[in-house]
Design a protein around this motif. Sequence first.
Motif, PDB file in Angstrom:
ATOM      1  N   UNK A 325       0.504  -1.231  -0.141  1.00 16.68           N
ATOM      2  CA  UNK A 325       0.139  -0.531  -0.490  1.00 16.68           C
ATOM      3  C   UNK A 325       1.203   1.127  -0.032  1.00 16.68           C
ATOM      4  N   UNK A 326       2.399   1.248  -0.110  1.00 17.36           N
ATOM      5  CA  UNK A 326       3.299   1.898  -0.142  1.00 17.36           C
ATOM      6  C   UNK A 326       3.570   3.212   1.104  1.00 17.36           C
ATOM      7  N   UNK A 327       3.655   2.220   2.129  1.00 19.09           N
ATOM      8  CA  UNK A 327       4.354   2.467   3.170  1.00 19.09           C
ATOM      9  C   UNK A 327       5.614   1.589   4.320  1.00 19.09           C
ATOM     10  N   UNK A 328       5.815   1.712   4.974  1.00 19.52           N
ATOM     11  CA  UNK A 328       6.436   1.541   6.408  1.00 19.52           C
ATOM     12  C   UNK A 328       6.129   0.611   7.161  1.00 19.52           C
ATOM     13  N   UNK A 329       6.741  -0.198   7.871  1.00 13.40           N
ATOM     14  CA  UNK A 329       5.982  -0.465   8.776  1.00 13.40           C
ATOM     15  C   UNK A 329       7.621  -0.628  10.118  1.00 13.40           C
ATOM     16  N   UNK A 330       6.737   0.485  11.261  1.00  8.49           N
ATOM     17  CA  UNK A 330       7.449   0.157  12.096  1.00  8.49           C
ATOM     18  C   UNK A 330       7.117  -0.258  14.087  1.00  8.49           C
ATOM     19  N   UNK A 331       8.079  -1.415  13.387  1.00  3.38           N
ATOM     20  CA  UNK A 331       7.531  -2.669  14.435  1.00  3.38           C
ATOM     21  C   UNK A 331       7.386  -2.275  16.050  1.00  3.38           C
ATOM     22  N   UNK A 332       6.668  -2.341  16.913  1.00  5.82           N
ATOM     23  CA  UNK A 332       6.671  -1.601  18.434  1.00  5.82           C
ATOM     24  C   UNK A 332       7.767  -2.664  19.315  1.00  5.82           C
ATOM     25  N   UNK A 364      11.582  -4.861   0.154  1.00  2.00           N
ATOM     26  CA  UNK A 364      13.418  -3.576   0.085  1.00  2.00           C
ATOM     27  C   UNK A 364      13.326  -2.804  -0.441  1.00  2.00           C
ATOM     28  N   UNK A 365      12.957  -0.967  -1.431  1.00  6.39           N
ATOM     29  CA  UNK A 365      13.611  -0.658  -2.224  1.00  6.39           C
ATOM     30  C   UNK A 365      12.554  -1.633  -3.306  1.00  6.39           C
ATOM     31  N   UNK A 366      11.529  -1.988  -3.031  1.00  8.41           N
ATOM     32  CA  UNK A 366      10.363  -1.691  -4.021  1.00  8.41           C
ATOM     33  C   UNK A 366       9.439  -0.362  -3.900  1.00  8.41           C
ATOM     34  N   UNK A 367       8.259  -0.288  -5.351  1.00  3.98           N
ATOM     35  CA  UNK A 367       7.339   1.009  -5.382  1.00  3.98           C
ATOM     36  C   UNK A 367       5.735  -0.536  -5.473  1.00  3.98           C
ATOM     37  N   UNK A 368       4.941   0.669  -5.549  1.00  2.00           N
ATOM     38  CA  UNK A 368       4.001   0.344  -5.585  1.00  2.00           C
ATOM     39  C   UNK A 368       3.400  -0.238  -6.963  1.00  2.00           C
ATOM     40  N   UNK A 369       1.921  -0.729  -7.310  1.00  2.00           N
ATOM     41  CA  UNK A 369       1.498  -1.164  -8.851  1.00  2.00           C
ATOM     42  C   UNK A 369       0.302  -0.840  -8.618  1.00  2.00           C
ATOM     43  N   UNK A 370      -0.211  -0.781  -9.495  1.00  3.75           N
ATOM     44  CA  UNK A 370      -2.186   0.187  -9.317  1.00  3.75           C
ATOM     45  C   UNK A 370      -2.870  -1.117  -8.265  1.00  3.75           C
ATOM     46  N   UNK A 371      -2.699  -2.843  -8.737  1.00  2.00           N
ATOM     47  CA  UNK A 371      -3.292  -3.703  -8.329  1.00  2.00           C
ATOM     48  C   UNK A 371      -2.573  -4.611  -7.040  1.00  2.00           C
ATOM     49  N   UNK A 372      -2.804  -3.946  -6.248  1.00  2.00           N
ATOM     50  CA  UNK A 372      -2.155  -3.753  -4.880  1.00  2.00           C
ATOM     51  C   UNK A 372      -1.996  -5.223  -4.027  1.00  2.00           C
ATOM     52  N   UNK A 373      -4.077  -6.059  -4.519  1.00  2.00           N
ATOM     53  CA  UNK A 373      -3.944  -6.965  -3.309  1.00  2.00           C
ATOM     54  C   UNK A 373      -4.865  -7.612  -4.635  1.00  2.00           C
ATOM     55  N   UNK A 374      -4.959  -9.154  -4.017  1.00  4.13           N
ATOM     56  CA  UNK A 374      -6.404  -9.897  -4.514  1.00  4.13           C
ATOM     57  C   UNK A 374      -7.640  -9.622  -4.004  1.00  4.13           C
ATOM     58  N   UNK A 375      -8.527 -10.574  -4.385  1.00  2.92           N
ATOM     59  CA  UNK A 375      -9.367 -10.576  -4.269  1.00  2.92           C
ATOM     60  C   UNK A 375     -10.078 -11.252  -2.402  1.00  2.92           C
ATOM     61  N   UNK A 376      -9.329 -12.426  -2.204  1.00  2.57           N
ATOM     62  CA  UNK A 376      -9.320 -13.339  -1.411  1.00  2.57           C
ATOM     63  C   UNK A 376      -8.378 -12.898  -0.019  1.00  2.57           C
ATOM     64  N   UNK A 377      -7.759 -11.611  -0.241  1.00  2.00           N
ATOM     65  CA  UNK A 377      -6.631 -10.826   0.520  1.00  2.00           C
ATOM     66  C   UNK A 377      -5.350 -11.494   0.584  1.00  2.00           C
TER      67      UNK A 377
END
Length: 455
Positions: A325-332, A364-377
């Motif tokens: 979805x275009x973000x980063x994860x900061x894990x606590x 790492x160092x990837x980018x987004x694509x317009x179709x970013x997930x499938x229907x089943x999740x």
Amino acid sequence: MRKPFILFAATMMCLTMQAQSFVHETSSTYQWPKEPQVREKLQTWQDLKFGIILHWGVYSVPGMVESWQITSEDWITPDTTRTYEEEKLWYWGLSREFNPTQFNPEQWAAVAREAGMKYVVFTTKHHDGFCLWDTKTTDYKVTNSGFAGNPRADALRYIMDAFRGEGLMAGMYFSKPDWHCPYYWWPVKATPNRYHNYNIKDYPERWAKYQKYVYQQVEELMTGYGPVDLLWLDGGWCTAPKEDIKLGDIVTMARQKQPGLIVVERACPGEFENYQTPEQRIPDHQILNPWESCITLTNDWGWVPRPRFKSPAKVIATLSEVVAKGGSLLLGVGPTPTGIIEEQSVKILKEIGQWLQTNGEAIYATTTTPIYGNADGNIWFTANKDQKTLYAIITATDGQTPQTVSWKGNLPKGKIILLETGKAVKYKTVDEETTVTLPKKYQNKNGCVLKFITQ
């Protein structure tokens, strides 16, 4: 970090109760930084994708919700055996018990690197005002705690050095509000909530002293503890116009000391929120400006007794969705009061790192694509920056990776490779829908990655 949930629209604020506590929402707007050095560092940060935030302070001693017990807001359950004033005195007194005899920031940093984390955000000071560095602005600090006299009592120095030594981008969390400071919570007045407890218009000299106090603390952090890449400012209610700390002056100074510094004034949209920070949640849609979900490994930011851990598969699935979805994860992760990361946390983080060693190409160092997930999740898509190579990250549920998965769009051209083995897998495409069947003997409880070229 706070349990409060705060949503800003411009500079106006409203509070919303969620479950038993508050958490920050994401800002409604975003403004790109103007400074070329900041934009360049922000671009570098966006490629990292996975970081660690460490909450550690006097609240770690009893293992409780960070700082919040000393507020008297409605969502806090008070200790009825003490008066409110007694509760505050008890809490402040925890600094005398703060004595991390096993203090090992090198372990923290090594665990983070082995987990595949690329940047750190460390809590130099939470809302309670306890400073994890040898500040000259207050005696409420680690070098005046139960840890005083230890050769490494100026804890922040060793923490930052350890993480930089492991190659992580260095970030500092800093709370703008400070409940221990008499210029924020004036001791002669009651403290009904998280805000300053006096009328600033009636006592402008007092608030000016608080502005100076915050400036001096940030100046110490920016000059005495080596290179800093990121200043992560918490306490979103402490902002102009209601609580103006002259942040512009602070940021100007900080960037003079640390050129290109990324500043994150959480939930306060504008020039000082260089990326957005939805808390304990993943946005329900793709966001193309810089952002980061900050989510805990357990249910709490700091260390607590008997924690409930998320599984490696859960964290990997969360990371995959966030990145898609275009973000980063900061894990606590919360170090223990003795100063180490506990064994169960280490075990989970190492397993995540092992997965990333094989599949990190899709993160790492990837980018987004317009179709970013499938229907089943159960699939999240990321793309190589060439925008031709796609990765389908298949997530695991209940410790099992599905044998067959399908998606529409993102049509493959030629072979689909299982990244873990480098071998092609069987698939078919019918009516714009691709169905992949993994090898019968293939098992991975944490999910896997498919790599292919699109048409």
